[in-house]
Design a protein around this motif. Structure first.
Motif, PDB file in Angstrom:
ATOM      1  N   LEU A   9      75.796  27.219  13.782  1.00 33.56           N
ATOM      2  CA  LEU A   9      76.042  27.388  15.210  1.00 33.56           C
ATOM      3  C   LEU A   9      77.510  27.092  15.480  1.00 33.56           C
ATOM      4  CD1 LEU A   9      72.920  25.553  16.712  1.00 33.56           C
ATOM      5  CD2 LEU A   9      73.208  27.999  16.298  1.00 33.56           C
ATOM      6  N   PRO A  10      78.083  27.618  16.566  1.00 28.17           N
ATOM      7  CA  PRO A  10      79.478  27.306  16.894  1.00 28.17           C
ATOM      8  C   PRO A  10      79.689  25.797  17.002  1.00 28.17           C
ATOM      9  CG  PRO A  10      78.683  29.110  18.261  1.00 28.17           C
ATOM     10  CD  PRO A  10      77.491  28.584  17.522  1.00 28.17           C
ATOM     11  N   GLU A  11      80.865  25.325  16.587  1.00 28.95           N
ATOM     12  CA  GLU A  11      81.133  23.897  16.538  1.00 28.95           C
ATOM     13  C   GLU A  11      81.333  23.270  17.918  1.00 28.95           C
ATOM     14  OE1 GLU A  11      81.146  21.687  14.108  1.00 28.95           O
ATOM     15  OE2 GLU A  11      80.480  23.172  12.652  1.00 28.95           O
ATOM     16  N   ASP A  12      81.954  23.989  18.836  1.00 27.91           N
ATOM     17  CA  ASP A  12      82.322  23.389  20.127  1.00 27.91           C
ATOM     18  C   ASP A  12      81.320  23.711  21.240  1.00 27.91           C
ATOM     19  OD1 ASP A  12      83.056  26.000  19.870  1.00 27.91           O
ATOM     20  OD2 ASP A  12      85.024  25.792  20.787  1.00 27.91           O
ATOM     21  N   LEU A  13      80.066  23.402  20.984  1.00 26.88           N
ATOM     22  CA  LEU A  13      79.016  23.680  21.970  1.00 26.88           C
ATOM     23  C   LEU A  13      79.145  22.828  23.223  1.00 26.88           C
ATOM     24  CD1 LEU A  13      75.846  24.004  19.692  1.00 26.88           C
ATOM     25  CD2 LEU A  13      77.123  25.841  20.796  1.00 26.88           C
ATOM     26  N   GLU A  14      79.899  21.749  23.162  1.00 25.90           N
ATOM     27  CA  GLU A  14      79.982  20.848  24.317  1.00 25.90           C
ATOM     28  C   GLU A  14      80.541  21.532  25.562  1.00 25.90           C
ATOM     29  OE1 GLU A  14      83.879  20.212  22.038  1.00 25.90           O
ATOM     30  OE2 GLU A  14      81.764  20.547  21.574  1.00 25.90           O
ATOM     31  N   ASN A  15      81.180  22.693  25.380  1.00 23.89           N
ATOM     32  CA  ASN A  15      81.705  23.426  26.534  1.00 23.89           C
ATOM     33  C   ASN A  15      80.599  24.081  27.362  1.00 23.89           C
ATOM     34  OD1 ASN A  15      84.392  22.857  25.828  1.00 23.89           O
ATOM     35  ND2 ASN A  15      84.432  24.561  24.401  1.00 23.89           N
ATOM     36  N   LEU A  16      79.395  24.180  26.808  1.00 28.35           N
ATOM     37  CA  LEU A  16      78.280  24.786  27.545  1.00 28.35           C
ATOM     38  C   LEU A  16      77.684  23.731  28.482  1.00 28.35           C
ATOM     39  CD1 LEU A  16      76.587  26.752  24.613  1.00 28.35           C
ATOM     40  CD2 LEU A  16      78.317  27.547  26.232  1.00 28.35           C
ATOM     41  N   ILE A  17      78.426  23.420  29.507  1.00 23.38           N
ATOM     42  CA  ILE A  17      78.091  22.266  30.356  1.00 23.38           C
ATOM     43  C   ILE A  17      76.850  22.483  31.221  1.00 23.38           C
ATOM     44  CG2 ILE A  17      80.454  21.388  30.412  1.00 23.38           C
ATOM     45  CD1 ILE A  17      80.817  22.811  33.084  1.00 23.38           C
ATOM     46  N   ASN A  18      76.403  23.725  31.371  1.00 21.45           N
ATOM     47  CA  ASN A  18      75.214  24.006  32.188  1.00 21.45           C
ATOM     48  C   ASN A  18      73.996  24.410  31.368  1.00 21.45           C
ATOM     49  OD1 ASN A  18      76.044  23.687  35.070  1.00 21.45           O
ATOM     50  ND2 ASN A  18      77.587  25.195  34.486  1.00 21.45           N
ATOM     51  N   LEU A  19      74.124  24.385  30.048  1.00 22.76           N
ATOM     52  CA  LEU A  19      73.016  24.826  29.193  1.00 22.76           C
ATOM     53  C   LEU A  19      71.842  23.856  29.297  1.00 22.76           C
ATOM     54  CD1 LEU A  19      72.359  27.091  27.146  1.00 22.76           C
ATOM     55  CD2 LEU A  19      72.931  25.463  25.339  1.00 22.76           C
ATOM     56  N   GLN A  20      70.675  24.398  29.644  1.00 20.30           N
ATOM     57  CA  GLN A  20      69.474  23.587  29.817  1.00 20.30           C
ATOM     58  C   GLN A  20      68.444  23.805  28.706  1.00 20.30           C
ATOM     59  OE1 GLN A  20      68.062  24.631  33.729  1.00 20.30           O
ATOM     60  NE2 GLN A  20      69.760  23.620  34.766  1.00 20.30           N
ATOM     61  N   VAL A  21      68.415  25.015  28.152  1.00 16.69           N
ATOM     62  CA  VAL A  21      67.432  25.347  27.111  1.00 16.69           C
ATOM     63  C   VAL A  21      68.147  25.983  25.936  1.00 16.69           C
ATOM     64  CG1 VAL A  21      65.381  26.675  26.535  1.00 16.69           C
ATOM     65  CG2 VAL A  21      65.626  25.719  28.836  1.00 16.69           C
ATOM     66  N   LEU A  22      67.975  25.383  24.748  1.00 19.14           N
ATOM     67  CA  LEU A  22      68.536  25.935  23.520  1.00 19.14           C
ATOM     68  C   LEU A  22      67.421  26.054  22.493  1.00 19.14           C
ATOM     69  CD1 LEU A  22      70.836  26.832  21.674  1.00 19.14           C
ATOM     70  CD2 LEU A  22      71.297  24.423  21.172  1.00 19.14           C
ATOM     71  N   ASN A  23      67.176  27.276  22.053  1.00 15.67           N
ATOM     72  CA  ASN A  23      66.119  27.535  21.074  1.00 15.67           C
ATOM     73  C   ASN A  23      66.708  28.278  19.884  1.00 15.67           C
ATOM     74  OD1 ASN A  23      63.819  28.266  19.609  1.00 15.67           O
ATOM     75  ND2 ASN A  23      62.594  28.625  21.423  1.00 15.67           N
ATOM     76  N   VAL A  24      66.820  27.582  18.758  1.00 12.34           N
ATOM     77  CA  VAL A  24      67.287  28.213  17.517  1.00 12.34           C
ATOM     78  C   VAL A  24      66.244  27.996  16.424  1.00 12.34           C
ATOM     79  CG1 VAL A  24      69.750  28.125  18.017  1.00 12.34           C
ATOM     80  CG2 VAL A  24      68.640  26.135  16.994  1.00 12.34           C
ATOM     81  N   SER A  25      64.990  27.958  16.827  1.00  9.84           N
ATOM     82  CA  SER A  25      63.902  27.735  15.881  1.00  9.84           C
ATOM     83  C   SER A  25      63.656  28.962  15.007  1.00  9.84           C
ATOM     84  CB  SER A  25      62.606  27.386  16.640  1.00  9.84           C
ATOM     85  OG  SER A  25      62.181  28.488  17.418  1.00  9.84           O
ATOM     86  N   GLN A  26      62.956  28.737  13.916  1.00  9.50           N
ATOM     87  CA  GLN A  26      62.489  29.803  13.030  1.00  9.50           C
ATOM     88  C   GLN A  26      63.615  30.674  12.472  1.00  9.50           C
ATOM     89  OE1 GLN A  26      58.459  31.404  14.437  1.00  9.50           O
ATOM     90  NE2 GLN A  26      59.290  30.541  16.316  1.00  9.50           N
ATOM     91  N   ASN A  27      64.708  30.002  12.116  1.00 10.49           N
ATOM     92  CA  ASN A  27      65.716  30.664  11.296  1.00 10.49           C
ATOM     93  C   ASN A  27      65.479  30.307   9.831  1.00 10.49           C
ATOM     94  OD1 ASN A  27      67.988  32.163  12.945  1.00 10.49           O
ATOM     95  ND2 ASN A  27      67.346  30.401  14.156  1.00 10.49           N
ATOM     96  N   PHE A  28      64.388  29.585   9.622  1.00  9.32           N
ATOM     97  CA  PHE A  28      63.815  29.281   8.314  1.00  9.32           C
ATOM     98  C   PHE A  28      64.841  28.757   7.310  1.00  9.32           C
ATOM     99  CE2 PHE A  28      60.951  32.339  10.376  1.00  9.32           C
ATOM    100  CZ  PHE A  28      59.846  31.516  10.475  1.00  9.32           C
ATOM    101  N   GLN A  29      65.009  29.426   6.166  1.00 14.31           N
ATOM    102  CA  GLN A  29      65.835  28.850   5.097  1.00 14.31           C
ATOM    103  C   GLN A  29      67.323  28.947   5.379  1.00 14.31           C
ATOM    104  OE1 GLN A  29      64.249  31.741   4.908  1.00 14.31           O
ATOM    105  NE2 GLN A  29      65.225  33.206   3.528  1.00 14.31           N
ATOM    106  N   TYR A  30      67.705  29.591   6.473  1.00 19.41           N
ATOM    107  CA  TYR A  30      69.129  29.830   6.717  1.00 19.41           C
ATOM    108  C   TYR A  30      69.821  28.650   7.404  1.00 19.41           C
ATOM    109  CZ  TYR A  30      67.645  34.594   5.700  1.00 19.41           C
ATOM    110  OH  TYR A  30      67.115  35.710   5.097  1.00 19.41           O
ATOM    111  N   LEU A  31      69.195  28.085   8.419  1.00 23.65           N
ATOM    112  CA  LEU A  31      69.843  27.048   9.221  1.00 23.65           C
ATOM    113  C   LEU A  31      69.514  25.666   8.673  1.00 23.65           C
ATOM    114  CD1 LEU A  31      71.622  26.634  11.720  1.00 23.65           C
ATOM    115  CD2 LEU A  31      69.524  26.463  13.084  1.00 23.65           C
ATOM    116  N   SER A  32      70.526  24.995   8.097  1.00 23.81           N
ATOM    117  CA  SER A  32      70.298  23.696   7.462  1.00 23.81           C
ATOM    118  C   SER A  32      71.025  22.549   8.155  1.00 23.81           C
ATOM    119  CB  SER A  32      70.709  23.746   5.992  1.00 23.81           C
ATOM    120  OG  SER A  32      72.079  24.101   5.876  1.00 23.81           O
ATOM    121  N   THR A  33      71.987  22.856   9.015  1.00 26.06           N
ATOM    122  CA  THR A  33      72.727  21.804   9.716  1.00 26.06           C
ATOM    123  C   THR A  33      72.934  22.178  11.177  1.00 26.06           C
ATOM    124  OG1 THR A  33      74.870  22.791   9.138  1.00 26.06           O
ATOM    125  CG2 THR A  33      73.987  21.105   7.644  1.00 26.06           C
ATOM    126  N   LEU A  34      73.135  21.163  11.994  1.00 28.03           N
ATOM    127  CA  LEU A  34      73.453  21.342  13.403  1.00 28.03           C
ATOM    128  C   LEU A  34      74.800  20.686  13.677  1.00 28.03           C
ATOM    129  CD1 LEU A  34      70.001  20.413  15.018  1.00 28.03           C
ATOM    130  CD2 LEU A  34      70.913  22.715  14.651  1.00 28.03           C
TER     131      LEU A  34
END
Length: 342
Positions: free
Chosen positions: A181-206
């Motif tokens: 995921l992009p490193e500087d997510l803190e700029n999304l100051i109004n984000l209420q819902v984040l869903n990055v589920s079911q990327n299975f073997q690809y996503l290993s870090t946040l």
């Protein structure tokens, strides 16, 4: 065949007449051509410039004419979901008033770069396509976006510009091939819902910045390959829902996760604070002065102690006089055998 086309045109006219919306002395139309098994679009019987909502969903359309889109100058909502579209017309960039775009359930592999000109766009639904990437500068141009749904695609990453979408409320990117995921997510100051589920073997870090999303209420990272959640998640004060099942989690341990969200936040917060406490203390420059015996007095022990005693106190004014300033040169300060002299 001619009779069918005439009948279709009459149906379009009837539907649009039932859905007229008066706005500032001009009559804008809602045109509903959904579920009519259309392979191609019929010749419109009304002025395209008067259409504010066009529904072409649940048909068999393989393309949308460039000339058609270019004339929909007052279009606010376009729904073409559940067709056979392999691409969108480049003229979609002419839709400067477009707020809602639903292109889900098609065969799209990419979105045209010109979509960046739809600067009024608030909601983009691109679910269930074959998207492998989004336009690189989408976050720089579509600054009014509040919701992006691109689940069930083939996205390997989100553009770095995504972090500039400061009005974004919902980001749904589940069921993709995201590896990061992009490193500087803190700029999304109004984000209420984040869903990055079911990327299975690809996503290993946040990224650590995920814990700096000050408005986040729901976070779903389930069914990935994540072993460690960022300690910063303990800072998510508004978080009410956290889904982490289906990951080989080590931190927090499973027994903490089973106790619920409050326990997870508490664990991560304590871990974060503990990490700060265990950081090695930085040695001050004073310690170096003591170590190398650069202060006056040969009886000062040469060790790493931070404290020291100056036998003869001098005011700061005295120390900054021209006579003493030369004593603070790096060569003199850190020479092992040089001492202050009067």
């Amino acid at each position: 065949m001619m009779h069918e086309r005439q009948q279709m045109s009459m149906d379009v006219k009837k539907r649009s007449e039932r859905n007229r919306i008066p706005i500032q002395e001009e009559r804008l139309e809602i045109v509903d051509l959904s579920g009519m098994s259309l392979d191609t679009l019929p010749n419109p019987s009304l002025n395209l410039g008067t259409i504010c909502k066009l529904d072409l969903s649940n048909n068999n359309l393989q393309s949308i004419p460039e000339s058609l889109t270019a004339r929909l100058l007052n279009l606010v909502a376009l729904d073409v979901h559940s067709n056979q579209l392999q691409s969108l017309p480049n003229s979609i960039g002419c839709l400067s008033k477009l707020k809602f775009l639903n292109v889900s359930g098609n065969l799209l592999q990419s979105l045209p770069k010109t979509i960046e000109n739809c600067r009024s766009l608030e909601e983009l639904n691109g679910n269930f396509n074959k998207l492998s990437r989004l336009p690189d500068s989408i976050g720089f141009e579509l600054v009014n976006l509040k919701k992006i749904s691109v689940n069930s695609n083939k996205l390997m990453f989100l553009p770095h510009s995504t972090s500039h979408l400061t009005n974004l409320r919902v980001l749904d990117a589940r069921l993709n091939c995201l590896s990061s995921l992009p490193e500087d997510l803190e700029n999304l100051i109004n984000l209420q819902v984040l869903n990055v589920s079911q990327n299975f073997q690809y996503l290993s870090t946040l990224p650590y910045s995920i814990g700096l999303l000050i408005s986040l209420i729901e976070l779903d990272v389930s069914y990935n390959k994540i072993t460690t959640l960022p300690d910063s998640i303990g800072c998510l004060k508004k978080l009410q829902k956290l889904c982490v099942e289906g990951n080989p989690l080590v931190s927090p341990p499973i027994e903490v996760v089973e106790q619920g969200l409050h326990s997870v936040k508490e664990y991560m917060s304590e871990k974060m604070n503990g990490a700060h406490k265990n950081l090695p203390k930085k040695k001050s420059w004073i310690g170096k002065l003591v170590k190398y015996g650069t202060f006056n007095g040969a009886n000062v022990p040469r060790d790493d102690r931070e404290g020291f005693i100056m036998p003869n106190y001098r005011s700061i004014d005295g120390l900054t006089s021209p006579r003493y300033m030369g004593m603070f040169s790096p060569r003199r300060l850190f020479s092992p055998k040089t001492y202050f002299t009067r």
